[in-house]
Design a protein around this motif. Structure first.
Motif, short mmCIF file in Angstrom:
data_model
loop_
_atom_site.label_atom_id
_atom_site.label_comp_id
_atom_site.label_asym_id
_atom_site.label_seq_id
_atom_site.Cartn_x
_atom_site.Cartn_y
_atom_site.Cartn_z
N GLY A 194 0.78 -1.22 0.00
CA GLY A 194 0.00 0.00 0.00
C GLY A 194 0.81 1.28 0.00
O GLY A 194 0.26 2.38 0.03
N TRP A 195 2.15 1.16 -0.03
CA TRP A 195 3.01 2.33 -0.07
C TRP A 195 3.38 2.63 -1.52
O TRP A 195 3.34 1.77 -2.39
CB TRP A 195 4.30 2.09 0.70
N GLY A 196 3.80 3.85 -1.76
CA GLY A 196 4.43 4.22 -3.01
C GLY A 196 5.79 4.82 -2.71
O GLY A 196 6.03 5.28 -1.58
N ALA A 197 6.67 4.83 -3.69
CA ALA A 197 8.01 5.38 -3.46
C ALA A 197 7.94 6.82 -2.98
O ALA A 197 8.76 7.27 -2.19
CB ALA A 197 8.84 5.28 -4.73
N GLU A 198 6.90 7.54 -3.43
CA GLU A 198 6.79 8.95 -3.07
C GLU A 198 6.28 9.15 -1.64
O GLU A 198 6.30 10.27 -1.12
CB GLU A 198 5.86 9.68 -4.06
N THR A 199 5.79 8.08 -0.99
CA THR A 199 5.29 8.21 0.38
C THR A 199 6.33 7.85 1.42
O THR A 199 6.09 7.99 2.62
CB THR A 199 4.05 7.32 0.59
N ALA A 229 18.71 6.38 -2.42
CA ALA A 229 18.20 7.74 -2.65
C ALA A 229 17.53 7.84 -4.01
O ALA A 229 16.50 8.51 -4.16
CB ALA A 229 19.35 8.74 -2.55
N HIS A 230 18.07 7.14 -5.01
CA HIS A 230 17.43 7.12 -6.33
C HIS A 230 16.13 6.32 -6.30
O HIS A 230 15.15 6.68 -6.96
CB HIS A 230 18.38 6.54 -7.37
N ALA A 231 16.11 5.23 -5.52
CA ALA A 231 14.93 4.36 -5.47
C ALA A 231 13.76 5.03 -4.76
O ALA A 231 12.59 4.74 -5.06
CB ALA A 231 15.28 3.04 -4.79
N PHE A 232 14.07 5.90 -3.79
CA PHE A 232 13.03 6.59 -3.02
C PHE A 232 13.26 8.10 -3.17
O PHE A 232 13.84 8.75 -2.30
CB PHE A 232 13.08 6.14 -1.56
N PRO A 233 12.80 8.67 -4.28
CA PRO A 233 13.21 10.02 -4.67
C PRO A 233 12.66 11.16 -3.82
O PRO A 233 13.13 12.29 -3.98
CB PRO A 233 12.70 10.12 -6.12
#
Length: 303
Positions: free
Chosen positions: A55-60, A79-83
């Motif tokens: 239920g998560w997104g990288a942006e959250t 850091a690239h994976a979770f911008p």
């Protein structure tokens, strides 16, 4: 260079009880991590996917910890994976944390990467809350491994994920028969490293014997086991001059640290592999390759 059982002698677990000068090894650590970039990128994407399924997104994701960051190769990947996250490199060696900053600037993520100097297990309370915790070959440097996982789990936010890189398969970089000494040198070195590793674990402060069932240990830490996956790292022969120089450093450390554990014939073989003037040196061998497997165990805190 090899993954395990002795990966700690060539990667990024940095704690004061070790007698290794990690700052001096910084270039070696960085090159080894760069060899493993495909694994790091694939593993980070996998962890991101597991969060998405939950239920998560990288942006959250707001805060990511790279515990035992070394020179920061994995930090930059995370850091690239979770911008949108702040990614924090945690290590006990200031010189390595300086490299984290340099690398983050080079890769254009310096505005979202910070560093934290910490000694584990004493400084677990300094880590702060995080949505993702990545820790590679660090837990086995802590006497009570279950207590370490418990502490990491306690730092996770609800729904957050812990990714623990431990074990896998010992790496290979030469054929079984290299035309020197008795075939099977690396197998015997791996067995010697296992004995060295056992002694190292026994000498840690507060050492506790633990059945290293990592998924089960994550569950005992109060997490839901989200999955375990092994990633292959492969560089085919012939290797570059830089990569063969990296292997030379690995064999030099093995020759030094395992001198009392290997037979004289194997020590002689290692001396030849290390002799830069010998045509059989690892520096000149066209048959040198790099093959390793790293295993990532993940656990999610209930939301």
């Amino acid at each position: 260079m090899p993954t395990n059982p002795h990966h700690h002698q060539g990667h990024h677990a940095h704690h004061s009880h070790d007698d290794i000068d990690w700052a001096e090894m910084a270039a070696h650590l960085e090159r080894e991590a760069e060899l493993r970039l495909p694994f790091l990128e694939e593993a980070a994407a996998w962890v991101r996917g597991l969060l998405l399924e939950g239920g998560w997104g990288a942006e959250t994701v707001g805060r990511v910890l790279d515990v035992g960051s070394g020179p920061g190769v994995a930090t930059a990947v995370l850091a690239h994976a979770f911008p949108t996250a702040e990614t924090v490199a945690v290590d006990s060696t200031p010189g390595l944390l300086e490299r984290v900053t340099v690398r983050a600037e080079r890769e254009g993520v310096h505005g979202r990467v910070s560093t934290l100097h910490a000694e584990l297990p004493d400084d677990f309370g300094e880590l702060g809350a995080a949505d993702v915790i990545w820790t590679s070959h660090v837990v086995h440097h802590i006497g009570d491994q279950q207590a370490a996982l418990d502490a990491f789990a306690a730092s996770l936010t609800p729904g957050g994920m812990l990714a623990v890189v431990e074990r896998g398969l010992g790496s290979r970089c030469l054929p079984r028969d290299i035309g020197l000494g008795r075939p099977g040198l690396q197998v015997r070195m791996e067995a010697a490293w296992e004995d060295w590793f056992t002694r190292m674990r026994a000498e840690l402060p507060g050492a506790v014997d633990t059945v290293e069932d990592w998924p089960g240990m994550l569950i005992r830490a109060g997490l839901e086991h989200s999955g375990t996956r092994t990633f292959l790292i492969q560089e085919q022969a012939p290797l570059s001059e830089e990569d063969r120089a990296h292997l030379h450093g690995y064999f030099a450390r093995g020759r030094d640290m395992l001198a009392d554990d290997l037979p004289a014939e194997d020590l002689t073989t290692l001396d030849t592999l290390l002799d830069e003037n010998s045509p059989d040196s690892i520096l000149h061998r066209p048959d040198a390759f790099y093959l390793a497997a790293s295993t990532v165990h993940t656990g999610r805190r209930a939301g």
